[in-house]
Every structure is written in C-alpha cells, then in structure tokens.
Design an enzyme around this catalytic site. Structure first.
Site, PDB file in Angstrom:
ATOM      1  N   ASN A 213       0.804  -1.237   0.000  1.00  0.00           N
ATOM      2  CA  ASN A 213       0.000   0.000   0.000  1.00  0.00           C
ATOM      3  C   ASN A 213       0.833   1.282   0.000  1.00  0.00           C
ATOM      4  O   ASN A 213       0.310   2.354   0.298  1.00  0.00           O
ATOM      5  CB  ASN A 213      -0.987   0.044   1.184  1.00  0.00           C
ATOM      6  CG  ASN A 213      -1.828  -1.208   1.300  1.00  0.00           C
ATOM      7  OD1 ASN A 213      -1.849  -1.866   2.334  1.00  0.00           O
ATOM      8  ND2 ASN A 213      -2.507  -1.567   0.233  1.00  0.00           N
ATOM      9  N   GLY A 235       6.219  -0.916  -2.583  1.00  0.00           N
ATOM     10  CA  GLY A 235       5.837  -2.323  -2.539  1.00  0.00           C
ATOM     11  C   GLY A 235       4.434  -2.525  -3.048  1.00  0.00           C
ATOM     12  O   GLY A 235       3.788  -3.517  -2.703  1.00  0.00           O
ATOM     13  N   ASP A 236       3.960  -1.574  -3.852  1.00  0.00           N
ATOM     14  CA  ASP A 236       2.594  -1.710  -4.372  1.00  0.00           C
ATOM     15  C   ASP A 236       2.499  -1.015  -5.735  1.00  0.00           C
ATOM     16  O   ASP A 236       3.464  -1.036  -6.496  1.00  0.00           O
ATOM     17  CB  ASP A 236       1.587  -1.166  -3.340  1.00  0.00           C
ATOM     18  CG  ASP A 236       0.296  -1.967  -3.353  1.00  0.00           C
ATOM     19  OD1 ASP A 236      -0.345  -1.999  -4.413  1.00  0.00           O
ATOM     20  OD2 ASP A 236      -0.065  -2.563  -2.323  1.00  0.00           O
ATOM     21  N   ASP A 237       1.350  -0.389  -6.031  1.00  0.00           N
ATOM     22  CA  ASP A 237       1.203   0.243  -7.336  1.00  0.00           C
ATOM     23  C   ASP A 237       2.043   1.514  -7.423  1.00  0.00           C
ATOM     24  O   ASP A 237       1.947   2.392  -6.565  1.00  0.00           O
ATOM     25  CB  ASP A 237      -0.271   0.593  -7.597  1.00  0.00           C
ATOM     26  CG  ASP A 237      -1.129  -0.658  -7.720  1.00  0.00           C
ATOM     27  OD1 ASP A 237      -0.597  -1.717  -8.105  1.00  0.00           O
ATOM     28  OD2 ASP A 237      -2.338  -0.579  -7.426  1.00  0.00           O
ATOM     29  N   ASN A 259       4.259  -3.392  -7.671  1.00  0.00           N
ATOM     30  CA  ASN A 259       3.289  -4.010  -8.580  1.00  0.00           C
ATOM     31  C   ASN A 259       3.267  -3.421  -9.976  1.00  0.00           C
ATOM     32  O   ASN A 259       2.536  -3.907 -10.822  1.00  0.00           O
ATOM     33  CB  ASN A 259       1.880  -3.897  -7.987  1.00  0.00           C
ATOM     34  CG  ASN A 259       1.684  -4.824  -6.808  1.00  0.00           C
ATOM     35  OD1 ASN A 259       2.493  -5.727  -6.584  1.00  0.00           O
ATOM     36  ND2 ASN A 259       0.630  -4.600  -6.044  1.00  0.00           N
TER      37      ASN A 259
END
Ligand code: NAG
Ligand code: NAG
Ligand code: NAG
Ligand code: NAG
Ligand code: NAG
Ligand code: NAG
Ligand code: NAG
Ligand code: NAG
Ligand code: NAG
Ligand code: NAG
Ligand code: NAG
Ligand code: NAG
Length: 423
Positions: A213, A235-237, A259
């Site tokens: 997130n 660690g995400d979008d 991601n």
C-alpha cells in the site's frame, strides 16, 4: 536576483495586462521560517506562515527538518512555497490511527490524510532538497503483525485535494507509511519531479514485502493531471489510476519494485460510475531491485476491475460498479525482470458464482515495449464475457522471456486485438 529578473520578465511579457490589480492582502509578502530545533514542534510556525503568505504571497521553509505533530492543510491561492527542508511527520502510530487526527477527504476507500494541499494557482517547489519525511519504518514494522485494511487510517503522505492549476515540483517523499501521493477532486495539477521511497531497512524482514500500500500515487476524480519525472520505490502500485481520472499524462516514470502501474481497481462502488479516459503514458521503466529490500516486481502495466457482484461494502469490500476505461496509450516502456508485462483482469474481490464484470476496457494502445519478463505470460487479457475488451493494439512489443519458452498471449473476450497473435 533571479526573483527580480523573473518579475521583470513577467512584467514585460504581460505589460498590457493589469496583473498587479488583484486585491490580495499578502500580495508580495514573503514569510521565511527555519526549523526550531530538536525536540521542538514546528507545526504552529508552518501553519502561521501559510496563513500569512499562502494567499498571494511567498513562503520559504529553509533547509532542515520541520517537526510536524498534527494534521495540516495548506490553502494556497496565487502563491509560491519554497520547501527547501523536510516536513517530518512524527511516527506516533496510535495518534494518527485515531480518525480524529487525520482528514478523510479522499472518498475512495475512506482513506486518511495527514497533509492536504488545496487551492488554486500555486507552486510548491522542494528544490530536490526537501519534501516530506514519512518516517515509515516504525509503521511498516508495526503492521507486520497487524491486519492492514483499506480505510484503516494509515495516512496518505501528500494529498492534493480540490486544487486547480497547482504545481508540485522537485519534491521527495521519504519512507511513506501508506500511499505516497493522492490527487483527488482536482483539475490541472502538474507534478514535475517526484521521488517516493519505501525501502525496508529492518533486517528481520529482509526479503519480504513489508511495505504494501505504499503506492506512488492514486488519481481519483481528477482531470488534466501531469506526472512528469517520477522515481518511485514501493511495494505496491507505482501509479494507480482510479475512477474518474481523465486527461492524465505520465512521462519519464521509473518504478522500482512493487506491482507496476495499475488502472484500478475500478468498479468498487456499485452506485458510482468509474470513468477513465484519455490517458497517455510514455517513457516508463519498471525495474526489479535488490530482493532483500523489495522482492516484488510483479507487473509492467495492468488493468483491474471488480466483478459484477457486490461482496461486502467499501472500504474493504465492494464490486458491481459500472464504467469504462478508454483511450489509453502506453508508449516506450522498458521492463527489467517483471513477472507479468501486462494483464487485464476483471475479478477483483471476486468469489465463485459471482456475476461477470460489466466494466469496459476499450482502445488501449501498447507501443514500443522492450526488456525482460521472468515468465512467458507476456500478455494476459482476461476480459469479462459480459463486457469484452475492444480495440487493443500492440506495436513494436518485443520482450525477452526465459530461454527455451514460447510466449503466451491470452486474449479472452478481447475483440480487435492487433499486432500480436493470440495463443
Ligand atoms: C517533535 O515535537 C514533539 C512535541 O513537542 C516532541 O515531543 C518531539 O520530541 C519532537 N520531535 C523531534 C524529532 O524533534
Ligand atoms: C473523536 O472525537 C469525538 C468528538 O470530540 C469524541 O467523541 C471521540 O471520542 C473521539 N474519538 C477518539 C477515538 O478519540
Ligand atoms: C508485533 O511486533 C512488534 C515488533 O515489530 C513486537 O514488539 C510485538 O510484540 C508484536 N506483537 C505481537 C502481538 O506479536
Ligand atoms: C491542463 O493543465 C495545464 C497545467 O496546469 C494547463 O496549462 C492547461 O491549460 C490545462 N488544460 C485544460 C484544458 O484545462
Ligand atoms: C531508497 O532508500 C534506500 C535507503 O533508505 C536507498 O538505499 C536507496 O538508494 C533509495 N532509492 C532511491 C532510488 O533513491
Ligand atoms: C527523468 O526523471 C528523472 C527523475 O526521476 C530525472 O533525473 C531525469 O533527468 C529525467 N529524464 C529526462 C529525460 O527528463
Ligand atoms: C455510494 O455508496 C457509498 C457507500 O458505499 C456511499 O457512501 C455514497 O454516498 C454513495 N454515493 C452515491 C452517489 O449514492
Ligand atoms: C464520475 O463522474 C460521473 C459523471 O461524469 C458521475 O456520475 C460518477 O458518480 C463519478 N464517479 C465517481 C467515482 O465519482
Ligand atoms: C485520446 O487521448 C489523447 C491523449 O492521450 C487525446 O489527445 C485524444 O484527443 C483522445 N482521443 C479521443 C478520441 O478522445
Ligand atoms: C541487498 O540489500 C541488502 C540489505 O540492505 C544488502 O546486505 C546486500 O548487500 C544488497 N545486495 C546487493 C547485491 O546489493
Ligand atoms: C522505444 O523506447 C525506447 C526506450 O524508452 C527508446 O529509447 C526508443 O527511442 C523508443 N523508440 C522509438 C522509435 O520511439
Ligand atoms: C462479446 O463478443 C462476442 C463475440 O463477438 C459477442 O458474441 C458478445 O455479444 C459480446 N458481448 C458483449 C457484452 O458485447
């Protein structure tokens, strides 16, 4: 000297217009502040400076660390802020998780904000020396044994909300606890030079992604937004284009780990139409980094919608929202060891027996992609039978896959796929 010169040039260029005529109490005023020092709180002096010079004036925050201990809104109108130093948000997790201590201006998933910039015709320039210190490490450590949920109160580091013609320039956000940026309900916002870096340094969690997130930005209910010269470690979008994002430009974006670039999730609210239109992205790099810091580099660019059954309610549940994402171009994209270069999936939050999504993906253009995929699944268009993806084109889409494997190109319910041969 430079300021004087630009005033002279501006004066010359607009010699025939009456630009000095705006009645503004702070016109020409400058407020300059420096950090008060270790152990002292800077929130009051920052808010005082913005209150005094934030309409029609110029605020200068000198280099150093400003200790921010509570939520803060900057209302800027015809104003410039030079943020040479860092706004450091105290890592008092319990304090911030109390909903009374953050704003809830970002409607989607009821996300929390500790710092909101609003207003019109402003520039916030952090000169590549300042920005926000999110002090994320204690947050990431704390949540390694707590459940994370959308809307649980973890604050967005920088929220631009109800802003018009604003520029954020040469800005760094260190160690964002949650989403790094969000632009919501805004028009004509330019981010030129943005670094976000969520890198775990706790050896106890080496090799695991404890920074989910930490999205680079989520765009929501905003039009005409430019994301230029971004460098995101998360660690995400890296970028997440959410509902009602229109006329979005992204150029020169490097995504390190996480991601990749997302369109979605779309269709979370059954009662709200999510429209995404006219998105142009070019010069994008997705690159895998040291796996002990961030093990994931999952996608290049991916699209995701919820299915057509509403399971639970937002912020955590949802689905069955209508809408379309169309006229999207993804050009000059370099991938370094991503798992899956591009996917469209329409079963976010889905359960067996759910109705197929009616969310439409249309006119998506991939141009000039190169680099490496760690799997042979280079394209997976897993579109819904109840919607069909239409007009998806690939031009100069040349990726390397592991030696000896054949590329897999899945085109499920995809009509008008050109430039590649579906498997
Ligand atoms: C920030 O201000 C708070 C409240 O005054 C103080 O307790 C804390 O020590 C300060 N933090 C830093 C890093 O100076
Ligand atoms: C939030 O503020 C309200 C109104 O002041 C108060 O009743 C409530 O107890 C507070 N909630 C928490 C968790 O502090
Ligand atoms: C959660 O982890 C922290 C360290 O990150 C530790 O101090 C705490 O005891 C843990 N709590 C539980 C319930 O395991
Ligand atoms: C889009 O935003 C840019 C930058 O603020 C501005 O110059 C331009 O006029 C805007 N375009 C429209 C159509 O509003
Ligand atoms: C991110 O921060 C880590 C340490 O906190 C550092 O090693 C790394 O170089 C930074 N990444 C970028 C792209 O600046
Ligand atoms: C791309 O953005 C980076 C910052 O992320 C910057 O250093 C670089 O100069 C930019 N490249 C171009 C061609 O503008
Ligand atoms: C849509 O539903 C959400 C609850 O999930 C509610 O908060 C919101 O007000 C509704 N919006 C409209 C336009 O009905
Ligand atoms: C998007 O805009 C449309 C109107 O153009 C509106 O009906 C819809 O509720 C908006 N969706 C969201 C998520 O705000
Ligand atoms: C598609 O989006 C581009 C911006 O990427 C815009 O220039 C163009 O006008 C849009 N096309 C249509 C048909 O709206
Ligand atoms: C990866 O990061 C870890 C932890 O910071 C470090 O010990 C290791 O040397 C790094 N590996 C490489 C190849 O840089
Ligand atoms: C294709 O993309 C690469 C990487 O961004 C770039 O160097 C190259 O110039 C692009 N080719 C064309 C024809 O635009
Ligand atoms: C999807 O495409 C198929 C094949 O062309 C067609 O039979 C079907 O009616 C389409 N479905 C929708 C929802 O447009």
């Amino acid at each position: 000297m430079r300021a004087l010169l630009s005033i002279l040039l501006f004066g010359l260029a607009t010699a025939t217009s009456c630009w000095a005529g705006t009645a503004n109490p702070a016109q020409g005023l400058t407020c300059t502040i420096s950090p008060r020092g270790a152990g002292l709180d800077d929130t009051d002096q920052v808010l005082d400076a913005i209150a005094k010079c934030g309409h029609g004036g110029h605020t200068v925050l000198q280099e150093g660390v400003f200790n921010i201990t509570r939520k803060m809104t900057w209302d800027l109108v015809d104003a410039t802020v030079d943020l040479h130093g860092f706004l450091s948000f105290v890592p008092d997790i319990e304090f911030w998780l109390n909903a009374n201590n953050t704003y809830r201006v970002v409607f989607i998933q009821s996300q929390a904000s500790w710092f909101v910039i609003t207003g019109s015709d402003f520039v916030v320039d952090a000169h590549n020396t300042g920005g926000i210190q999110g002090n994320g490490q204690p947050w990431w450590d704390f949540f390694t044994n707590q459940t994370r949920e959308d809307g649980d109160g973890r604050p967005i580091s920088l929220t631009v909300y109800r802003a018009t013609r604003g520029t954020i320039r040469n800005f760094a956000i260190e160690a964002q606890p949650f989403w790094c940026n969000c632009v919501a309900e805004s028009q004509s916002v330019v981010y030129d030079g943005m670094k976000c870096n969520a890198s775990n340094a706790n050896p106890a969690f080496a090799g695991t992604n404890i920074v989910p997130n930490t999205d680079g930005i989520d765009t929501y209910r905003s039009d005409n937004v430019s994301l230029l010269n971004w460098d995101i470690t998360c660690g995400d979008d890296c970028l997440a284009i959410k509902g009602n994002s229109t006329n979005i430009l992204a150029r020169n974006v490097t995504c390190r780990g996480g991601n990749g670039i997302a369109f979605g999730s779309l269709g979370q609210y059954f009662n709200l139409t999510d429209i995404v239109e006219n998105v142009f992205m070019e010069d994008l790099t997705m690159t895998r980094i040291n796996a002990s810091i961030q093990p994931n580099m999952n996608n290049g660019v991916y699209f995701k919608s919820w299915d057509d059954t509403s399971n639970g309610v937002p912020p955590t549940g949802g689905g069955a929202g209508p809408g379309h994402a169309k006229n999207i171009t993804l050009k000059n994209v370099v991938l370094n060891q991503v798992n899956r270069p591009t996917t469209i999936s329409q079963t976010n939050g889905g359960h067996t027996g759910d109705l197929p999504s009616k969310y439409i993906f249309e006119d998506v253009h991939y141009e000039n992609w190169s680099g490496t995929s760690l799997t042979n699944e280079i394209i997976a268009l897993e579109c819904s039978a109840a919607a069909n993806c239409t007009n998806i084109s690939f031009t100069n889409f040349n990726l390397s896959i592991p030696a000896g494997e054949t590329p897999e190109i899945l085109c499920q319910n995809a009509i008008g796929v050109t430039g590649v041969t579906c498997s």
